[in-house]
Design a protein around this motif. Structure first.
Motif, mmCIF file in Angstrom:
data_model
loop_
_atom_site.group_PDB
_atom_site.id
_atom_site.type_symbol
_atom_site.label_atom_id
_atom_site.label_comp_id
_atom_site.label_asym_id
_atom_site.label_seq_id
_atom_site.Cartn_x
_atom_site.Cartn_y
_atom_site.Cartn_z
ATOM 1 N N MET A 1 -24.166 85.471 109.616
ATOM 2 C CA MET A 1 -25.430 86.078 109.206
ATOM 3 C C MET A 1 -26.454 86.000 110.330
ATOM 4 O O MET A 1 -27.195 86.961 110.568
ATOM 5 C CB MET A 1 -25.986 85.391 107.949
ATOM 6 N N GLN A 2 -26.480 84.899 111.046
ATOM 7 C CA GLN A 2 -27.394 84.755 112.185
ATOM 8 C C GLN A 2 -27.096 85.807 113.244
ATOM 9 O O GLN A 2 -28.008 86.427 113.791
ATOM 10 C CB GLN A 2 -27.291 83.344 112.775
ATOM 11 N N THR B 1 -28.218 89.312 111.749
ATOM 12 C CA THR B 1 -29.616 89.528 111.376
ATOM 13 C C THR B 1 -30.620 89.034 112.406
ATOM 14 O O THR B 1 -31.820 89.097 112.153
ATOM 15 C CB THR B 1 -29.924 88.882 110.006
ATOM 16 N N SER B 2 -30.141 88.586 113.553
ATOM 17 C CA SER B 2 -31.088 88.279 114.623
ATOM 18 C C SER B 2 -31.735 89.605 115.047
ATOM 19 O O SER B 2 -31.201 90.685 114.790
ATOM 20 C CB SER B 2 -30.368 87.649 115.812
ATOM 21 N N VAL C 1 -29.432 93.034 114.776
ATOM 22 C CA VAL C 1 -29.782 94.182 113.934
ATOM 23 C C VAL C 1 -29.913 95.432 114.781
ATOM 24 O O VAL C 1 -29.343 96.486 114.469
ATOM 25 C CB VAL C 1 -31.094 93.920 113.143
ATOM 26 N N VAL D 1 -27.659 96.474 107.504
ATOM 27 C CA VAL D 1 -28.842 96.090 108.278
ATOM 28 C C VAL D 1 -29.721 97.304 108.573
ATOM 29 O O VAL D 1 -30.937 97.169 108.721
ATOM 30 C CB VAL D 1 -28.498 95.308 109.570
ATOM 31 N N LEU E 1 -32.134 97.590 105.783
ATOM 32 C CA LEU E 1 -33.243 96.653 105.961
ATOM 33 C C LEU E 1 -34.242 97.192 106.974
ATOM 34 O O LEU E 1 -35.454 97.191 106.727
ATOM 35 C CB LEU E 1 -32.726 95.278 106.406
#
Length: 115
Positions: free
Chosen positions: A17-18, A21-22, A26, A94, A97
């Motif tokens: 996830m890191q 979504t960093s 992304v 992503v 988002l």
């Protein structure tokens, strides 16, 4: 392991996830949605990222099976990056988002200014 548990400190899903979504993760995933890009074109598209940080981000995404790296045997060397099938699914998530943030940016900035 059938399914991860992001709330568990020991679950590898947190590290993945890191990577995804960093800020640079992304942006790299969203940029690659349009297709294969050479490293230099990807760096220009992800405006503001250093060469080193983009290389580290792509390496992590490659290790997670989200990005494919292809070195072309030419002089000077060319490296291309593209999304794997797994990466396309992640990029869609992503991107949603990023799209939500862009759509709601005005309201977010109003809320931020009111604090």
């Amino acid at each position: 392991m059938a399914r991860g548990d992001v709330f568990s400190v020991r679950c590898p899903s947190r590290e993945i996830m890191q990577h995804m979504t960093s800020r640079w993760g992304v942006l790299a995933l969203v940029a690659l949605r349009s297709g294969t890009l050479r490293f230099s074109a990807l760096r220009r598209r992800v405006n503001g990222v250093s060469e080193r940080m983009l290389a580290q981000t792509l390496k992590a995404l490659e290790e997670d099976g989200l990005v494919e790296r292809r070195a072309l045997p030419v002089v000077p060397p060319h490296v291309e990056y593209s999304l794997t099938p797994l990466g396309r699914g992640a990029a869609e998530k992503v991107n949603a988002l990023a799209d939500w943030i862009e759509t709601n940016l005005s309201e977010i900035l109003v809320q931020r200014a009111g604090r």
